[in-house]
Design an enzyme around this catalytic site. Sequence first.
Site: not given
Length: 372
Positions: A75, A118
Amino acid sequence: MKVGVPSEIKPNEHRVGLTPTAVREYVERGHEVAVQAGAGTGAGYSDEAYRRAGAAIVADAAAIFAASKLIVKVKEPQPSEWARLNPDHILFTYLHLAPDPEQADGLLASGCAAIAYETVTDAAGGLPLLAPMSEVAGRIAVFSAGETLLKHNGGMGLLISGVPGVPPARVCVLGGGVVGANAARMAAGLGAEVVVVERSIPRMRQLDDMFLGRILTRYSTLDAVEEEVLKADVVIGAVLTPGASAPKLVRREHLKQMKTGSVLVDVSIDQGGCFETSRPTTHADPTYVVDGVVHYCVANMPGAAPRTSSEALVHATLPFGLALADRGLEALRENPHLAKGLNVLNGAITHPAVAQALGKDFVDPFGVWAKR
């Protein structure tokens, strides 16, 4: 290269950046890997398993950051982690900077090179490091929606599958990409009535072939979105604009027209959410109600299945991580798809969509990189 794997500190996050199997691959290539004590415990990996794979177990995050050049996480870094980054670091993790200007400013101030999972691409135009977590999130979204529909969880008291003689839930999936396709698969498998709203006609043809007509597809227009949202018992937000904030497809005024006790699941919440009333929640407190509609907006849905998620993520990230460990930032020049992942370098935003979303200047990454 010295590679560091700190424990994840975001609330309810139990995934880990490298599994013991991945550590062994790095060590076999001649790299030194340090893992923070307990980093893999939540995903079922003991410190001893990391030692057997060749890692050094380090007591705290400060030591990991101080001794490592390549930091591999899951994360986005939290404020205490921004302070430990410096211009010598290469950070490899999910970032989702578009809706998070505070994090962006922290990374810019650090001077580090930050590569976002991402926005790494592949030859087919896909997002290979986002895909495995999108698969998990799409599937979990349906389980979570089914639970949230139950009366004691604030829903209308509807069983998503129905029973003989009683209709199932109607599930509207906004977006037919990896998240949407996996959500549709799970919902249809449970017996729900499923409609996917998508703007790519070729993708709708693929979905129709994939599901053999078991689901409905609709071309995404304002009318179609509004009609399907108002008919739905569950709406799963699965839209993505790489690097940018998610578009707001469901507005506040729609909620008053929706069924009381219906459920919105916003898988796009990491990119700011695709419902106007979305705000990030956690696994510990996953839902809230606005105008009678239950919102489920957990920002790390795959974190609920950390063993599956960690393994799936590492399988995707490993070749790119090894390239960074082997060649440092030179790997970006050699692989244009990995280069697409570079979001921050030497105090500048180096991804155009991220820069636009944040209202900051875009800087050509290779121009910046050449100065390092």
